[in-house]
Each structure stands twice: as C-alpha cells, then as structure tokens.
Design a protein around this motif. Sequence first.
Motif, short mmCIF file in Angstrom:
data_model
loop_
_atom_site.label_atom_id
_atom_site.label_comp_id
_atom_site.label_asym_id
_atom_site.label_seq_id
_atom_site.Cartn_x
_atom_site.Cartn_y
_atom_site.Cartn_z
N THR A 26 0.83 -1.20 0.00
CA THR A 26 0.00 0.00 0.00
C THR A 26 0.87 1.25 0.00
N PHE A 29 2.63 1.53 -3.60
CA PHE A 29 1.80 1.75 -4.79
C PHE A 29 0.91 2.97 -4.71
N VAL A 30 0.50 3.37 -3.50
CA VAL A 30 -0.50 4.43 -3.38
C VAL A 30 0.05 5.78 -3.85
N ASN A 149 -3.11 -3.50 -3.86
CA ASN A 149 -3.58 -2.85 -5.09
C ASN A 149 -5.10 -2.75 -5.13
N VAL A 153 -4.71 0.66 -1.92
CA VAL A 153 -4.51 1.85 -2.76
C VAL A 153 -5.79 2.67 -2.92
#
Length: 396
Positions: A26, A29-30, A149, A153
């Motif tokens: 998290t 990717f966020v 994901n 996210v």
Amino acid sequence: MDHTQLSKRHWLLILTLALLTFVLGTSEFVIVGILTDISSSLHMTNAKAGTLVSAFAITFAIATPLVMSATSHFPKRKWMLFLIGSFIALNALCVISTSYIMLLILRVMTAIVTGVLISLAMIVASETMPINKRSLAISFVFGGFTLANVVGVPIGIVIAEWYGWNGTFMLTTLLGGLAFAASFFVLPTRLSQVRSSIRDQFSLMIQPRILIAFFIPALGFGATYAVFTYLVPILKGMGAPNNSISLILFGYGFLSIFSNILAGRIASHNAIGRLRFVFLAQAIVLTSLFWTTNHFILGLANIGLMSLMAILLTTSTQLYLIDLAEIYKPDAKGLAASLMPVASNVGIAFGSALGGIVYHQGNLMNVTWVGGIVAVGASLLTFFSYHLDLKQKKTA
C-alpha cells in the motif's frame, strides 16, 4: 504433530507476513494515485513529483540485494521489528513533509526498508513452513501485494481526497503500527543467521543458473507491463466510458487475487516445468488483445485473462531462486530471496519502457505483440532452465 500440515501457529505467521506485505505494498503503490495532490501542495510539476516513484523503484532494485547481503548475520526477528519500526517513523515523517527534497529522501529510505522487509518475509515463510506447504505460504505472502492494489490503494486515494495526501501517509503509518504489533507477538525467535562477507554473498550472482532464474520473472513481468502500462488508453480505444475505467481497473485487480491463488498451486509441483507453458499461454493471451479489443465484451474478457496470467510466476520463481541458492551458495539464501522482488521491478521498468517506445512509434495495439514476444522469451528461458534441472538430476 504432523510435520506435513499447517498448524494454527503456521497460519498465524502466514497471515502476519501477508499483513506486512499488504502494508508495504500500500505504501509503495499508493503514491501513484496521490502524485497530483503532492505536486499541487508542494508547488511543483507532475513530472517532478513522478521522480518520487522512479527514485523508489531504482533504490529498491539497487539497495535490496546489497543490504540483504550485508545484514545476513543479523537476528531476523529483531531486525524485522527494527525495520518495521523504521517504516512507521519514515511514514510519520512523510505526514509532516513540507518540501520535495524531504519527501524524496524519506521515500528513498522507505524503499530500502521495504525491499529488505519483503525479502525477509519470503525467507521466513520459506524456512518456517513444512516443505510441501512452502508454495502455499509464499503465495499468501505475495497475496498481500495483490490486496494492497485492490483494497489499500483505493482507500489511500479516497483518504487523500478527503484529508489531503498527508492523510494517506497517516494511514500507512497506522497500518505499519498494526503490522508491528502482529509481528511482535507472532514472529518466531529461532530463525537462521548466516555469517558471510558481502563479496562471498555476491558470488552467487556470477552463477549462470541464478542469472537465468533472475531473468525469468523479469521477462514475465515485462511482458505484462508492456501492455498493462497502457491499459487506460487501450480501454478508451475500446470505447469504455471514462466513468467506468476505474471500475474495470478494480475488476482487473480483483481477478489478480485468483492469479495469486493459482500461483501457489502451480508452485506446489514441478513448478518450472509448468511455467514453461504458463508463459506460452500468457503470450497467446497478450497477443490476442490485438484482435479482441475490436469488440468491447471480448476485449474485457481477454483483459480478465491477462489479469489471471499476470502473477502466476511469482511463487514458483521465488522458491526456485531460494532452492538454487541452497545448491550453489547456501550462505546467500537471503540475497536469493531478494532477487525476485528486484526482478519484478526490473521487469516493470523494462516492459513499460519497451511498450512506450512501440506506442510512440505508431499503433498503440502493437504493444500487445511486444508483450507476447517478451512472454515467449520468458518461456524459452524457462525451457532452458528446466532442461538444465533434468540434466543436473541425471548426473547427481
């Protein structure tokens, strides 16, 4: 006690490691979803804000194997708890960041912590599980990234919309605290420690078998990301309404959960042998998009298959690298565990760049051919590696 089955303690450890990778995923990717918020808040261009992503990926790829080699003799439980604590502190500092330079330094440091923690999580899962359940355990640990994901996210992006991008880092800080608490009570104390020089560790990297095994997942991820990077313009070309694209991407992420489950099944028996044909199937799925995207429903179905194929390689290649290290350099298993995450980042960068070159040369849909060709390359490497495995067994 049945040493071929997973106990409650095993499952608790698996879920704790999966929670850890969910938190790390998290956080990693966020950032893509909140870049525009960061650029507006810190008064810089989106391109400059984008370097926060590239700097993270480059640092992850370079630093992870170096740090894993240098710290192989550290007590794993204490080292992991220290790193999780560092992750919490770094994300908390991101909350109060007031400049690009400060945020960049914090993200680079977070990349180092993230890469090492991911590698350690894989090693712990591999070492502590019954041999016949390692693939299941590793697939669950990788599953944390998938959930990051699909769930982490989007939640992080919503929080950024409500409270600003600083709120998203507050979320990752709190999640880090949850991962620390779970790890403190669940991580075992008796885990392997290896005293070996960095030079001795890195001698693993000159082994041809290791290099071949490294480029198998690199090409596998490269094949997917040559297409996935440009999935939004592909969807628009199919006639997908703008307000439906986020829902389609959510569906793509949701289907990848099943890809992760299948990855564990593939790795349970004759993993490399099975992967030879997985990559060929992936090549067919990717190249089929060239035609199926002319029809909206067929195109969506094909994209769904692309998601199912996307991470079938993860568990198998992770265990394969560790097992090869056991043969060629047992003292370097920690380094070997770091190579699959590094290979995935290399593959993502390579696939995105290659797809971009083709995209800007002309027809967008030619990226599907590129993805298919790269997948065939992954299959050929896997065929060759499987042949070497059989040859080695005959001479053993």
